[in-house]
Scaffold this active site. Sequence first.
Site, PDB file in Angstrom:
ATOM      1  N   ASP A   1      -2.856 -11.957 -12.834  1.00  0.00           N
ATOM      2  CA  ASP A   1      -2.579 -11.824 -11.405  1.00  0.00           C
ATOM      3  C   ASP A   1      -2.144 -13.145 -10.786  1.00  0.00           C
ATOM      4  O   ASP A   1      -1.400 -13.168  -9.809  1.00  0.00           O
ATOM      5  CB  ASP A   1      -3.837 -11.342 -10.665  1.00  0.00           C
ATOM      6  CG  ASP A   1      -4.000  -9.835 -10.738  1.00  0.00           C
ATOM      7  OD1 ASP A   1      -3.060  -9.161 -11.204  1.00  0.00           O
ATOM      8  OD2 ASP A   1      -5.066  -9.335 -10.330  1.00  0.00           O
TER       9      ASP A   1
ATOM     10  N   HIS B   1      46.445   9.233 -13.748  1.00  0.00           N
ATOM     11  CA  HIS B   1      45.791   8.395 -14.761  1.00  0.00           C
ATOM     12  C   HIS B   1      46.707   8.258 -15.984  1.00  0.00           C
ATOM     13  O   HIS B   1      46.935   7.170 -16.508  1.00  0.00           O
ATOM     14  CB  HIS B   1      44.468   9.019 -15.232  1.00  0.00           C
ATOM     15  CG  HIS B   1      43.360   9.014 -14.231  1.00  0.00           C
ATOM     16  ND1 HIS B   1      43.410   9.699 -13.058  1.00  0.00           N
ATOM     17  CD2 HIS B   1      42.145   8.400 -14.261  1.00  0.00           C
ATOM     18  CE1 HIS B   1      42.272   9.524 -12.385  1.00  0.00           C
ATOM     19  NE2 HIS B   1      41.492   8.737 -13.104  1.00  0.00           N
TER      20      HIS B   1
ATOM     21  N   GLN C   1      -9.703  -4.886  -9.857  1.00  0.00           N
ATOM     22  CA  GLN C   1      -8.608  -4.122  -9.243  1.00  0.00           C
ATOM     23  C   GLN C   1      -9.127  -3.184  -8.165  1.00  0.00           C
ATOM     24  O   GLN C   1      -8.473  -2.976  -7.148  1.00  0.00           O
ATOM     25  CB  GLN C   1      -7.800  -3.364 -10.294  1.00  0.00           C
ATOM     26  CG  GLN C   1      -7.086  -4.293 -11.261  1.00  0.00           C
ATOM     27  CD  GLN C   1      -6.314  -5.414 -10.554  1.00  0.00           C
ATOM     28  OE1 GLN C   1      -5.299  -5.180  -9.929  1.00  0.00           O
ATOM     29  NE2 GLN C   1      -6.823  -6.643 -10.642  1.00  0.00           N
TER      30      GLN C   1
ATOM     31  N   ASN D   1       0.842  -1.203   0.000  1.00  0.00           N
ATOM     32  CA  ASN D   1       0.000   0.000   0.000  1.00  0.00           C
ATOM     33  C   ASN D   1       0.877   1.253   0.000  1.00  0.00           C
ATOM     34  O   ASN D   1       2.100   1.184  -0.137  1.00  0.00           O
ATOM     35  CB  ASN D   1      -0.991  -0.048   1.170  1.00  0.00           C
ATOM     36  CG  ASN D   1      -0.302   0.013   2.524  1.00  0.00           C
ATOM     37  OD1 ASN D   1       0.880   0.326   2.625  1.00  0.00           O
ATOM     38  ND2 ASN D   1      -1.047  -0.287   3.565  1.00  0.00           N
TER      39      ASN D   1
ATOM     40  N   HIS E   1      -9.069  -4.344  -4.529  1.00  0.00           N
ATOM     41  CA  HIS E   1      -7.819  -4.456  -3.760  1.00  0.00           C
ATOM     42  C   HIS E   1      -7.761  -3.427  -2.644  1.00  0.00           C
ATOM     43  O   HIS E   1      -7.211  -3.692  -1.577  1.00  0.00           O
ATOM     44  CB  HIS E   1      -6.604  -4.211  -4.664  1.00  0.00           C
ATOM     45  CG  HIS E   1      -6.181  -5.422  -5.429  1.00  0.00           C
ATOM     46  ND1 HIS E   1      -5.698  -6.543  -4.817  1.00  0.00           N
ATOM     47  CD2 HIS E   1      -6.153  -5.680  -6.749  1.00  0.00           C
ATOM     48  CE1 HIS E   1      -5.390  -7.449  -5.731  1.00  0.00           C
ATOM     49  NE2 HIS E   1      -5.663  -6.952  -6.919  1.00  0.00           N
TER      50      HIS E   1
ATOM     51  N   GLU F   1      -0.758   0.521 -14.779  1.00  0.00           N
ATOM     52  CA  GLU F   1      -0.117  -0.739 -14.374  1.00  0.00           C
ATOM     53  C   GLU F   1      -0.605  -1.877 -15.290  1.00  0.00           C
ATOM     54  O   GLU F   1       0.180  -2.595 -15.868  1.00  0.00           O
ATOM     55  CB  GLU F   1      -0.497  -1.034 -12.917  1.00  0.00           C
ATOM     56  CG  GLU F   1       0.079  -2.332 -12.403  1.00  0.00           C
ATOM     57  CD  GLU F   1      -0.522  -2.769 -11.083  1.00  0.00           C
ATOM     58  OE1 GLU F   1      -1.628  -2.314 -10.723  1.00  0.00           O
ATOM     59  OE2 GLU F   1       0.117  -3.608 -10.413  1.00  0.00           O
ATOM     60  N   HIS F   2      -1.941  -2.007 -15.396  1.00  0.00           N
ATOM     61  CA  HIS F   2      -2.520  -3.043 -16.266  1.00  0.00           C
ATOM     62  C   HIS F   2      -3.356  -2.374 -17.341  1.00  0.00           C
ATOM     63  O   HIS F   2      -4.203  -1.542 -17.028  1.00  0.00           O
ATOM     64  CB  HIS F   2      -3.488  -3.948 -15.502  1.00  0.00           C
ATOM     65  CG  HIS F   2      -2.906  -4.586 -14.289  1.00  0.00           C
ATOM     66  ND1 HIS F   2      -3.216  -4.180 -13.016  1.00  0.00           N
ATOM     67  CD2 HIS F   2      -2.039  -5.610 -14.168  1.00  0.00           C
ATOM     68  CE1 HIS F   2      -2.562  -4.935 -12.144  1.00  0.00           C
ATOM     69  NE2 HIS F   2      -1.842  -5.805 -12.819  1.00  0.00           N
TER      70      HIS F   2
HETATM   71  N1  LIG Z   1       1.324  -3.621  -7.819  1.00  0.00           N
HETATM   72  C1  LIG Z   1       1.235  -4.901  -7.497  1.00  0.00           C
HETATM   73  O1  LIG Z   1       1.870  -5.746  -8.106  1.00  0.00           O
HETATM   74  C2  LIG Z   1       0.339  -5.331  -6.362  1.00  0.00           C
HETATM   75  C3  LIG Z   1       0.146  -6.705  -6.054  1.00  0.00           C
HETATM   76  C4  LIG Z   1      -0.669  -7.046  -4.966  1.00  0.00           C
HETATM   77  C5  LIG Z   1      -1.240  -6.027  -4.213  1.00  0.00           C
HETATM   78  N2  LIG Z   1      -1.014  -4.739  -4.577  1.00  0.00           N
HETATM   79  C6  LIG Z   1      -1.486  -3.631  -3.787  1.00  0.00           C
HETATM   80  O2  LIG Z   1      -0.914  -3.806  -2.517  1.00  0.00           O
HETATM   81  C7  LIG Z   1      -1.713  -3.129  -1.594  1.00  0.00           C
HETATM   82  C8  LIG Z   1      -1.922  -3.980  -0.386  1.00  0.00           C
HETATM   83  O3  LIG Z   1      -2.341  -3.121   0.642  1.00  0.00           O
HETATM   84  P1  LIG Z   1      -2.800  -3.639   2.042  1.00  0.00           P
HETATM   85  O4  LIG Z   1      -3.116  -2.437   2.858  1.00  0.00           O
HETATM   86  O5  LIG Z   1      -3.841  -4.677   1.834  1.00  0.00           O
HETATM   87  O6  LIG Z   1      -1.541  -4.406   2.625  1.00  0.00           O
HETATM   88  P2  LIG Z   1      -0.038  -3.957   2.896  1.00  0.00           P
HETATM   89  O7  LIG Z   1       0.653  -5.177   3.378  1.00  0.00           O
HETATM   90  O8  LIG Z   1       0.572  -3.257   1.745  1.00  0.00           O
HETATM   91  O9  LIG Z   1      -0.125  -2.895   4.082  1.00  0.00           O
HETATM   92  C9  LIG Z   1      -0.511  -3.258   5.375  1.00  0.00           C
HETATM   93  C10 LIG Z   1       0.362  -2.495   6.357  1.00  0.00           C
HETATM   94  O10 LIG Z   1       0.189  -1.088   6.167  1.00  0.00           O
HETATM   95  C11 LIG Z   1       0.532  -0.439   7.369  1.00  0.00           C
HETATM   96  N3  LIG Z   1      -0.447   0.609   7.671  1.00  0.00           N
HETATM   97  C12 LIG Z   1      -1.776   0.566   7.472  1.00  0.00           C
HETATM   98  N4  LIG Z   1      -2.341   1.713   7.902  1.00  0.00           N
HETATM   99  C13 LIG Z   1      -1.357   2.462   8.407  1.00  0.00           C
HETATM  100  C14 LIG Z   1      -1.284   3.751   9.015  1.00  0.00           C
HETATM  101  N5  LIG Z   1      -2.380   4.490   9.174  1.00  0.00           N
HETATM  102  N6  LIG Z   1      -0.092   4.229   9.397  1.00  0.00           N
HETATM  103  C15 LIG Z   1       1.044   3.499   9.218  1.00  0.00           C
HETATM  104  N7  LIG Z   1       1.043   2.267   8.658  1.00  0.00           N
HETATM  105  C16 LIG Z   1      -0.135   1.759   8.258  1.00  0.00           C
HETATM  106  C17 LIG Z   1       0.498  -1.471   8.471  1.00  0.00           C
HETATM  107  O11 LIG Z   1       1.789  -1.646   8.960  1.00  0.00           O
HETATM  108  C18 LIG Z   1       0.038  -2.758   7.790  1.00  0.00           C
HETATM  109  O12 LIG Z   1       0.741  -3.879   8.263  1.00  0.00           O
HETATM  110  C19 LIG Z   1      -3.005  -2.761  -2.293  1.00  0.00           C
HETATM  111  O13 LIG Z   1      -2.944  -1.383  -2.567  1.00  0.00           O
HETATM  112  C20 LIG Z   1      -2.969  -3.558  -3.574  1.00  0.00           C
HETATM  113  O14 LIG Z   1      -3.602  -2.852  -4.613  1.00  0.00           O
HETATM  114  C21 LIG Z   1      -0.239  -4.363  -5.603  1.00  0.00           C
HETATM  115  N1  LIG Z   2      -3.569  -7.105  -9.139  1.00  0.00           N
HETATM  116  C1  LIG Z   2      -2.454  -7.177  -8.219  1.00  0.00           C
HETATM  117  C2  LIG Z   2      -1.309  -6.420  -8.838  1.00  0.00           C
HETATM  118  O1  LIG Z   2      -1.613  -5.125  -9.008  1.00  0.00           O
HETATM  119  C3  LIG Z   2      -1.956  -8.561  -7.960  1.00  0.00           C
HETATM  120  C4  LIG Z   2      -2.912  -9.492  -7.334  1.00  0.00           C
HETATM  121  C5  LIG Z   2      -2.668 -10.462  -6.430  1.00  0.00           C
HETATM  122  N2  LIG Z   2      -3.806 -11.099  -6.184  1.00  0.00           N
HETATM  123  C6  LIG Z   2      -4.744 -10.571  -6.895  1.00  0.00           C
HETATM  124  N3  LIG Z   2      -4.209  -9.578  -7.598  1.00  0.00           N
HETATM  125 ZN   LIG Z   3      -5.349  -8.126  -8.626  1.00  0.00          ZN
END
Ligand SMILES: NC(=O)c1ccc[n+]([C@@H]2O[C@H](COP(=O)([O-])OP(=O)(O)OC[C@H]3O[C@@H](n4cnc5c(N)ncnc54)[C@H](O)[C@@H]3O)[C@@H](O)[C@H]2O)c1
Ligand SMILES: N[C@H](CO)Cc1c[nH]c[nH+]1
Ligand SMILES: [Zn+2]
Length: 435
Positions: free
Chosen positions: A365, A424, A263, A218, A266, A331-332
């Site tokens: 994905d 040199h 997406q 995130n 997520h 991204e996609h």
């Molecule tokens: N680009 C890619 O390839 C890909 C693949 C899979 C997932 N994603 C993305 O990854 C992200 C996953 O996010 P998520 O939140 O589910 O998990 P994450 O693991 O990225 O984040 C969770 C962590 O964020 C921190 N956090 C949350 N709120 C906070 C705050 N207020 N202050 C400080 N730290 C804080 C905490 O430490 C927590 O453990 C999503 O945005 C998803 O779209 C991207």
């Molecule tokens: N769409 C994410 C990458 O942006 C990856 C993912 C994992 N599981 C499902 N989707």
């Molecule tokens: Zn996905």
Amino acid sequence: MTIEIRRLDTNENDFSSELETLLAWESVSDKQVQTIVTDILDDVKTRGDAAVIEYSNRFDHLHVENMDQLELNQEQLEDALNTLPADQRHALLAAADRVRKYHDKQKQDSWQYTEEDGTLLGQKVTPLDRVGIYVPGGKAAYPSSVLMNAIPAHVAGVQEIIMVVPTPGGELNQLVLAAAAVAGVSKVFTVGGAQAIAALAYGTATVPKVDKIVGPGNIFVATAKRQVFGTVGIDMIAGPSEILVVCDGKTDPDWIAMDLFSQAEHDEDAQAILISPDQNFLDQVQASIEKLLPTMARKDIIRASLNARAALIKVKDMNEACEVSNTIAPEHLELSVDDPQALLPQIRHAGAIFMGRHTSEALGDYCAGPNHVLPTSGTARFSSPLGVYDFQKRSSLIMCSPEGASELGKIASVLARGEQLEGHARSAEYRIKKQ
Ligand SMILES: NC(=O)c1ccc[n+]([C@@H]2O[C@H](COP(=O)([O-])OP(=O)(O)OC[C@H]3O[C@@H](n4cnc5c(N)ncnc54)[C@H](O)[C@@H]3O)[C@@H](O)[C@H]2O)c1
Ligand SMILES: N[C@H](CO)Cc1c[nH]c[nH+]1
Ligand SMILES: [Zn+2]
């Protein structure tokens, strides 16, 4: 609650500024996040494990007192794999095979050649020694991200793969653990967010310092990676997910609505955009969104994401659709048309391109083969999917023959004296053959 998806039209005068507002979204929340992340990084750097424990308890609602409680052992990973339901085990292994096969093709080899003067030149490719992989786990657990991060590292020949993954409420996801076993991860810490990135970048008494950190997350994770770059390598900024669909108006609107949801679900911060020259089709997709949203388990996240970061964009024609897509650099990108190959030459910036009506982004994905860790926030303009090349580095090789040293010495001497660097020049001149 209604969904208020932005409607944009390239024909309208304010299109550019509307698009800019949509894309500038990240920097709006950025300032606060920067400060929060800087504080966490500094604290972990100074206090090590104690700070990691405190932040994990605070953000992931844990009640741990020492780092042993935040580390999983190999037996737990193997047990998870051995006790998975058969269909999950089969799917995990099938996905891993496809991903491994694709990434095998990316492996770069060392090379050498010899110049006419007998000087050998080349490039030696070496895997990184130890890498950290971030597996997201805040709102959902991502076993597929374990495979996507760890398999290319393995293919590259990395010896030590340290995985970090948050487990909110202390809940372990057995598929994540099993995926770590399949992908050959060396150590797993159940730590997430900026504190996990800090632990990997600076090292603590328990978490080994790594050479490079890869993986999506995130906004806190993406910002932390940006800030530790230089202390360690990073792959890219892979933040909240994004999808952009370019459609000629002939795909089932329900399919497109669900692709946007795929997406948007997520994260509230995820971005979903549809571009089409067909106004009527945009209306149909909006209707599908309204119809299907109540059926979705994560409807609240989807609604928030669509309200904040989605757009349905009307363009003049498919050429303009490609132009707008290049400006966004998603991204996609789905090219939901009959002949995607015909549009491909016009696409310059996208992390992954899904070609044809049957190629839903979701297949990429999990199991198509290419990596799902992709550049977001417009960074596809200059970066690429996570790959084996992210885990390999290159050293140049030069071995001069006496003739080569003599000939190169003459050139180097002139250039060195032009730079007034006598050391040199004389170093090169010693090796020039006396006539
Ligand atoms: N680009 C890619 O390839 C890909 C693949 C899979 C997932 N994603 C993305 O990854 C992200 C996953 O996010 P998520 O939140 O589910 O998990 P994450 O693991 O990225 O984040 C969770 C962590 O964020 C921190 N956090 C949350 N709120 C906070 C705050 N207020 N202050 C400080 N730290 C804080 C905490 O430490 C927590 O453990 C999503 O945005 C998803 O779209 C991207
Ligand atoms: N769409 C994410 C990458 O942006 C990856 C993912 C994992 N599981 C499902 N989707
Ligand atoms: Zn996905």
